[in-house]
Scaffold this active site. Structure first.
Site, short mmCIF file in Angstrom:
data_model
loop_
_atom_site.label_atom_id
_atom_site.label_comp_id
_atom_site.label_asym_id
_atom_site.label_seq_id
_atom_site.Cartn_x
_atom_site.Cartn_y
_atom_site.Cartn_z
CD GLN A 1 -5.17 10.68 1.52
OE1 GLN A 1 -5.86 10.12 1.26
NE2 GLN A 1 -3.87 10.04 2.20
CG HIS B 1 -1.72 1.36 1.56
ND1 HIS B 1 -2.75 1.66 0.63
CD2 HIS B 1 -1.66 2.29 2.25
CE1 HIS B 1 -3.22 2.85 0.83
NE2 HIS B 1 -2.48 3.18 1.87
CE1 TYR C 1 1.71 13.57 1.10
CE2 TYR C 1 0.16 14.77 -0.54
CZ TYR C 1 1.31 14.00 -0.21
OH TYR C 1 2.37 13.82 -1.12
#
Ligand code: CA
Length: 408
Positions: free
Chosen positions: A235, A128, A239
């Site tokens: 996001q 991921h 971020y």
């Protein structure tokens, strides 16, 4: 082990499981244990004398949350588990008072099992982290230099963790398309899921103390499925440099039943080898990972479900003991009921990725649904259902479901 209770074959809630949850009985949140399609009401069981031999104060079952019971300690959890197995396999007090103590599970409304003080989200799947690195920072090395040395994490919001079945309102926020000069405000157009599991702290620590890796698991009560809903457009803009904020904090959904570490014990497995060798405080012995099958299904409004991912908790690069040890190495204290999520759990191929942004390659390759339509990200009316279970030698221990529907 045979029980006098009828337990359907393939039930997630076999006699080997006995997970804890909070259900509504006469409108009061009540601690219970799931068995097959039933729930054992722990407070009612205590009142009729099922637990008279137990050495902890069973008035903790009058509470609306499991925190007080969890705080009784590991000996209490073990003794209750042994007592329930005995009562379910022989005809004792529980059998005698079953009309008062045992209720239907399938029609029960479930509540939050613990009062969550603090919530931390890790980022511990190498697949991921690599996939997201490529999507968010296409021009640099996908895995940042610290990733193989530190179980990377951030402190999230406990206030917006919700129980399975609670609908999710599509979040609004700021975002900026790569081609735009200025940001704009509106509903998220890239609403996504994150397939995770979370563990619940079972033993508190004092500020200034650190947990040693060799007894880190003693501080863990059990696990739930965790869907860390994510607004990728929000996001992507917010971020830098401090990490996730409003693109994550609008909602995270948990499954209602906490599967204990004791129930998971037979499903330990080897972890992915860690290269380079981690610092000594993160080195461990034995098997610290778990073989837990994970499945994600998407159901459009009024339609049938399509499975979009099949992954496994065993793909975690950093295990729970390492996460918790690292979390407290600076003296940060943890409390009973705190929740620590794994980070999105992706396997090696596209059908085992734990988020839609990975499966659809950043929205470029739509996934096909059974109804002939496609998805890159979530649409209004979509329901996401995550299931998790362990299976070995005919023994099944499952987590049930973690689901949520997207509202406009
Ligand atoms: Ca996450």
């Amino acid at each position: 082990m045979n029980s006098w209770i009828d337990i359907p074959q393939n039930s997630d809630f076999s006699i080997h499981n006995l997970p804890y949850g909070i259900f509504l009985r006469d409108e009061k949140p009540t601690p219970g244990v799931a068995i097959g399609d039933y729930i054992i009401d722990l407070n009612a069981a205590a009142k009729v004398g099922v637990f008279t031999d137990l050495e902890f104060d069973t008035s903790v079952f009058e509470s609306d949350f499991l925190n007080d019971f969890i705080d009784c300690g590991k000996d209490a959890w073990t003794s209750l588990r042994h007592c329930l197995i005995k009562e379910l396999t022989a005809q004792g007090n529980l059998f005698e008072f079953k009309e008062k103590v045992i209720v239907d599970r399938l029609s029960a409304d479930m509540c939050m099992p613990v009062r969550i003080g603090d919530y931390t989200d890790f980022y511990s799947s190498i697949e991921h982290a690599t996939n997201l690195g490529k999507l968010f920072r296409p021009d640099s090395e996908p895995l940042l230099p610290n990733w193989r040395h530190i179980p990377v994490g951030y402190h999230g919001r406990a206030s917006s963790i919700i129980i399975s079945g609670t609908p999710i309102k599509r979040p609004s926020g700021q975002s900026k398309a790569p081609t735009a000069d200025t940001p704009s405000f509106g509903k998220s157009k890239r609403l996504d899921i994150e397939l995770e599991m979370a563990f619940i702290i079972g033993k508190s620590t004092t500020l200034g103390d650190s947990i040693n890796i060799n007894n880190a698991e003693d501080h863990i009560f059990g696990k739930v499925i965790f869907n860390d809903w994510s607004a990728r457009d929000i996001q992507g803009w917010e971020y830098v440099p401090l990490g996730p904020f409003l693109g994550k904090s609008f909602a995270s959904t948990i499954s209602p039943w906490i599967v204990t570490m004791e129930a998971l014990e037979p499903f330990r497995c080897e972890s992915i080898p860690q290269e380079p060798t981690v610092l000594p405080y993160l080195q461990y012995e034995g098997q610290k990972n778990f073989n837990i099958n994970l499945e994600v299904g998407i159901t459009p409004e009024g339609d049938e479900e399509t499975t979009i991912s099949e992954s496994n908790f065993k793909y975690m690069y950093w295990n729970m003991a390492q996460q918790l040890t690292h979390h407290t190495v600076n003296g940060c204290n943890v409390n009973v009921g705190d929740m620590m999520a794994s980070g999105t759990i992706s396997g090696r191929d596209q059908h085992s990725y734990g988020s839609m942004i990975e499966i659809s390659k950043g929205g470029k390759e739509p996934m096909e649904l059974k109804n002939g339509k496609t998805r890159t990200f979530l649409e209004d009316g979509d329901t996401i259902t995550i299931r998790a279970y362990c299976e070995k030698d005919g023994v099944r221990v499952g987590f049930g479901e973690c689901s949520g529907k997207i509202l406009p």
